[in-house]
Design an enzyme around this catalytic site. Structure first.
Site, mmCIF file in Angstrom:
data_model
loop_
_atom_site.group_PDB
_atom_site.id
_atom_site.type_symbol
_atom_site.label_atom_id
_atom_site.label_comp_id
_atom_site.label_asym_id
_atom_site.label_seq_id
_atom_site.Cartn_x
_atom_site.Cartn_y
_atom_site.Cartn_z
ATOM 1 N NE ARG A 18 -3.183 -2.654 2.854
ATOM 2 C CZ ARG A 18 -4.056 -2.957 3.779
ATOM 3 N NH1 ARG A 18 -4.653 -1.974 4.448
ATOM 4 N NH2 ARG A 18 -4.372 -4.206 4.059
ATOM 5 C CD GLU A 44 -0.499 -4.557 -2.111
ATOM 6 O OE1 GLU A 44 -0.501 -3.777 -1.141
ATOM 7 O OE2 GLU A 44 -1.223 -5.562 -2.159
ATOM 8 C CD GLN A 168 -0.958 -8.301 -4.868
ATOM 9 O OE1 GLN A 168 -0.902 -9.049 -3.907
ATOM 10 N NE2 GLN A 168 -0.772 -6.998 -4.763
HETATM 11 O O1 G3P Z 1 -1.501 -8.503 -1.484
HETATM 12 C C1 G3P Z 1 -0.732 -9.010 -0.439
HETATM 13 C C2 G3P Z 1 -1.374 -8.531 0.784
HETATM 14 O O2 G3P Z 1 -1.549 -7.164 0.588
HETATM 15 C C3 G3P Z 1 -2.689 -9.207 0.981
HETATM 16 O O3 G3P Z 1 -3.342 -8.626 2.010
HETATM 17 O O4 G3P Z 1 -5.407 -7.567 2.682
HETATM 18 O O5 G3P Z 1 -3.315 -6.228 2.580
HETATM 19 O O6 G3P Z 1 -4.446 -6.936 0.499
HETATM 20 P P1 G3P Z 1 -4.167 -7.269 1.928
HETATM 21 CA CA CA Z 2 -2.960 -6.399 -1.290
#
Ligand code: G3P
Ligand code: CA
Length: 273
Positions: A18, A44, A168
């Site tokens: 994030r 990400e 992903q």
């Molecule tokens: O995408 C990897 C990780 O970010 C998965 O968890 O809930 O933070 O998207 P989340």
């Molecule tokens: Ca994620």
């Protein structure tokens, strides 16, 4: 043969979860800029779709947690029930200051939800992207729109190593669809937990359509890494913020990990195990 994203810098890849979300509001351009400046290998993005079909970068399927009206009132409801115009007048940074007074900054007030296109326009080919299709079953056409944008910004050229873009999802259906749309895409299957029983068969199944796994870090051990690598899959656990856990994962041979703290991860990995 070495795996395609295996330690190009002589250490596991650092994926800014994030953005640099430990110190800035997640999934804002500021969070990505800070991660990029700190040297993250990947930025990400979690994708949601608006009611008018625009891909925006938000983790939650609802806007309650991270979006505020001008007067501070939390936004209510599902992202997919809002138009882009409705979301863009909301504040995507104020919640962070409220929740983290020790890390609050005036500059976070008034930040906007970015569209995926805006992220591509801002960072172009100077960054690498690690993009998650979130709740794709609720947003028909998400994969096609993602691919359209990747192509429009010339981000589907996968001759680079590590790839410019990794996609992903927790949804194997979404990944299988992306694989069918373009078999050259580099795909990572996210997993909540990895059961030891039958891990080899699971990895072989995932290898039919994906290039890696993204498991919860606590379920990753040597056996999982070996089974994944034997199937030709890279291993990118999430979300790792503790240096001791970073060192453990580095020792057992993972290829990268998601973290909220890019500088801490780089310092830890570069110091070695
Ligand atoms: O995408 C990897 C990780 O970010 C998965 O968890 O809930 O933070 O998207 P989340
Ligand atoms: Ca994620």
């Amino acid at each position: 043969m070495p795996l395609p994203t295996s330690k190009p810098a002589g250490r596991p890849l650092v994926i800014a979860h994030r953005g640099y979300s430990g110190v800035a509001p997640e999934h804002t351009l500021r969070s990505y800029e800070l991660a990029d400046q700190a040297g993250a290998d990947y930025l990400e993005q979690d994708l949601q779709m608006t009611s008018d079909g625009v891909l925006v970068v938000m983790h939650d399927s609802t806007c309650d947690r991270t979006l505020r009206e001008k007067d501070g009132t939390p936004c209510r409801g599902e992202v997919i029930r809002h138009t882009l115009a409705e979301l863009r007048v909301l504040d995507a940074g104020r919640w962070f200051n409220e929740r983290n007074p020790d890390r609050a900054r005036d500059e976070y007030i008034g930040l906007k939800v970015p569209t995926l296109e805006e992220v591509f326009i801002t960072f172009g080919h100077s960054a690498r992207y690690y993009i998650e299709t979130k709740n794709p079953e609720e947003a028909p056409g998400m994969e096609e729109e993602l691919l359209r944008l990747l192509r429009a910004y010339k981000l589907t050229d996968q001759v680079e190593s590590p790839p410019r873009v990794i996609l992903q999802s927790f949804s194997s259906e979404s990944l299988r669809k992306l694989h069918a749309l373009d078999p050259s895409l580099f795909l990572v299957q996210l997993l909540d937990e990895v059961e030891q029983e039958g891990v080899e068969a699971l990895m072989m199944e995932i290898a039919e359509y994906a290039n890696g796994i993204g498991p919860h870090s606590t379920s990753v051990d040597e056996k999982v890494v070996l089974a994944a690598h034997d199937a030709g899959l890279v291993v990118h656990p999430y979300t790792v913020n503790d240096p001791e856990e970073m060192r453990r994962l580095q020792r057992i041979g993972i290829d990268g990990f998601f973290t909220d703290y890019t500088p801490l991860a780089l310092r830890t990995l570069e110091a070695g195990v």
